[in-house]
Design a protein around this motif. Structure first.
Motif, mmCIF file in Angstrom:
data_model
loop_
_atom_site.group_PDB
_atom_site.id
_atom_site.type_symbol
_atom_site.label_atom_id
_atom_site.label_comp_id
_atom_site.label_asym_id
_atom_site.label_seq_id
_atom_site.Cartn_x
_atom_site.Cartn_y
_atom_site.Cartn_z
ATOM 1 N N GLY A 90 0.781 -1.277 0.103
ATOM 2 C CA GLY A 90 0.126 0.098 0.143
ATOM 3 C C GLY A 90 0.891 1.185 0.033
ATOM 4 O O GLY A 90 0.510 2.258 -0.708
ATOM 5 N N ARG A 91 1.943 1.320 0.814
ATOM 6 C CA ARG A 91 2.821 2.192 0.679
ATOM 7 C C ARG A 91 3.883 2.309 -0.633
ATOM 8 O O ARG A 91 4.095 3.623 -0.816
ATOM 9 C CB ARG A 91 3.831 2.163 1.993
ATOM 10 C CG ARG A 91 3.015 2.229 3.139
ATOM 11 C CD ARG A 91 4.163 2.033 4.227
ATOM 12 N NE ARG A 91 3.364 2.188 5.633
ATOM 13 C CZ ARG A 91 3.489 1.388 6.744
ATOM 14 N NH1 ARG A 91 4.606 0.420 6.478
ATOM 15 N NH2 ARG A 91 3.148 1.586 7.970
ATOM 16 N N LEU A 92 3.897 1.463 -1.262
ATOM 17 C CA LEU A 92 4.676 1.536 -2.393
ATOM 18 C C LEU A 92 3.914 1.999 -3.835
ATOM 19 O O LEU A 92 4.454 2.203 -4.810
ATOM 20 C CB LEU A 92 5.253 0.058 -2.637
ATOM 21 C CG LEU A 92 6.251 -0.426 -1.874
ATOM 22 C CD1 LEU A 92 6.777 -1.850 -1.861
ATOM 23 C CD2 LEU A 92 7.456 0.517 -1.687
ATOM 24 N N ARG A 93 2.436 1.821 -3.551
ATOM 25 C CA ARG A 93 1.621 1.980 -5.018
ATOM 26 C C ARG A 93 1.878 3.290 -5.552
ATOM 27 O O ARG A 93 1.795 3.448 -6.826
ATOM 28 C CB ARG A 93 0.215 1.807 -4.463
ATOM 29 C CG ARG A 93 -0.203 0.411 -4.676
ATOM 30 C CD ARG A 93 -1.288 0.078 -4.548
ATOM 31 N NE ARG A 93 -1.787 -1.389 -4.369
ATOM 32 C CZ ARG A 93 -1.785 -2.057 -3.197
ATOM 33 N NH1 ARG A 93 -1.926 -1.520 -2.269
ATOM 34 N NH2 ARG A 93 -1.905 -3.401 -3.251
ATOM 35 N N ASN A 94 2.472 4.360 -4.819
ATOM 36 C CA ASN A 94 2.267 5.854 -5.483
ATOM 37 C C ASN A 94 3.946 6.087 -5.667
ATOM 38 O O ASN A 94 4.151 7.113 -6.108
ATOM 39 C CB ASN A 94 1.731 6.687 -4.321
ATOM 40 C CG ASN A 94 2.584 6.953 -2.993
ATOM 41 O OD1 ASN A 94 3.451 5.990 -2.701
ATOM 42 N ND2 ASN A 94 2.533 7.936 -2.449
ATOM 43 N N LYS A 95 4.748 5.036 -5.539
ATOM 44 C CA LYS A 95 6.029 5.244 -5.953
ATOM 45 C C LYS A 95 6.306 4.363 -7.430
ATOM 46 O O LYS A 95 5.572 3.886 -7.720
ATOM 47 C CB LYS A 95 7.154 4.519 -5.230
ATOM 48 C CG LYS A 95 7.004 4.831 -3.638
ATOM 49 C CD LYS A 95 7.168 6.317 -3.175
ATOM 50 C CE LYS A 95 7.402 6.511 -1.875
ATOM 51 N NZ LYS A 95 5.908 7.309 -1.320
ATOM 52 N N SER A 96 7.254 5.148 -8.087
ATOM 53 C CA SER A 96 7.699 4.544 -9.454
ATOM 54 C C SER A 96 9.260 4.247 -9.527
ATOM 55 O O SER A 96 9.901 4.926 -9.078
ATOM 56 C CB SER A 96 6.985 5.522 -10.561
ATOM 57 O OG SER A 96 7.829 6.798 -10.497
ATOM 58 N N GLY A 97 9.459 3.310 -10.427
ATOM 59 C CA GLY A 97 10.831 2.814 -10.737
ATOM 60 C C GLY A 97 11.651 2.794 -9.725
ATOM 61 O O GLY A 97 11.105 1.854 -8.929
ATOM 62 N N ALA A 98 12.708 3.199 -9.879
ATOM 63 C CA ALA A 98 13.722 3.150 -8.755
ATOM 64 C C ALA A 98 13.300 3.635 -7.556
ATOM 65 O O ALA A 98 13.811 3.011 -6.420
ATOM 66 C CB ALA A 98 15.119 3.871 -9.210
ATOM 67 N N ASN A 99 12.672 4.647 -7.256
ATOM 68 C CA ASN A 99 12.110 5.013 -6.048
ATOM 69 C C ASN A 99 11.310 3.968 -5.623
ATOM 70 O O ASN A 99 11.366 3.784 -4.032
ATOM 71 C CB ASN A 99 11.197 6.258 -6.304
ATOM 72 C CG ASN A 99 11.824 7.433 -6.565
ATOM 73 O OD1 ASN A 99 13.163 7.628 -6.456
ATOM 74 N ND2 ASN A 99 11.029 8.508 -7.428
ATOM 75 N N ARG A 100 10.349 3.021 -6.160
ATOM 76 C CA ARG A 100 9.648 2.123 -5.522
ATOM 77 C C ARG A 100 10.635 1.069 -4.866
ATOM 78 O O ARG A 100 10.509 0.660 -3.880
ATOM 79 C CB ARG A 100 8.730 1.397 -6.558
ATOM 80 C CG ARG A 100 8.082 0.507 -5.988
ATOM 81 C CD ARG A 100 7.117 -0.313 -6.968
ATOM 82 N NE ARG A 100 6.011 0.806 -7.264
ATOM 83 C CZ ARG A 100 5.166 0.639 -8.119
ATOM 84 N NH1 ARG A 100 4.805 -0.602 -8.792
ATOM 85 N NH2 ARG A 100 4.143 1.563 -8.385
ATOM 86 N N LEU A 101 11.919 0.809 -5.876
ATOM 87 C CA LEU A 101 12.659 -0.286 -5.187
ATOM 88 C C LEU A 101 13.245 0.249 -3.991
ATOM 89 O O LEU A 101 13.437 -0.400 -2.766
ATOM 90 C CB LEU A 101 13.723 -0.584 -6.239
ATOM 91 C CG LEU A 101 14.964 -1.632 -5.824
ATOM 92 C CD1 LEU A 101 14.204 -2.923 -5.312
ATOM 93 C CD2 LEU A 101 15.674 -1.686 -6.973
#
Length: 62
Positions: free
Chosen positions: A30-41
């Motif tokens: 749930g916390r990762l859904r609004n992140k993208s690409g390298a930011n998510r990792l």
């Protein structure tokens, strides 16, 4: 933890341990859904590291 002693990360893991410790939980997802690409990792790694007390920020006040 003793003062002045570094926190050591385990070097050897069993495959089942890796999966159970490092797989993001539904709450993490749930916390990762609004992140993208390298930011998510990067964010996922920080979440898991902080949750496992692998990373320590700053120094303790004595």
């Amino acid at each position: 933890m003793q003062k002045g002693r570094a926190l050591v990360v385990r070097q050897e893991w069993e495959p089942k341990e890796l999966i159970s410790v490092w797989t993001p939980l539904e709450e993490d997802m749930g916390r990762l859904r609004n992140k993208s690409g390298a930011n998510r990792l990067g964010f996922a790694l920080l979440l898991k590291c902080c949750g496992r007390s692998v990373v320590r920020f700053g120094r303790s006040v004595t």
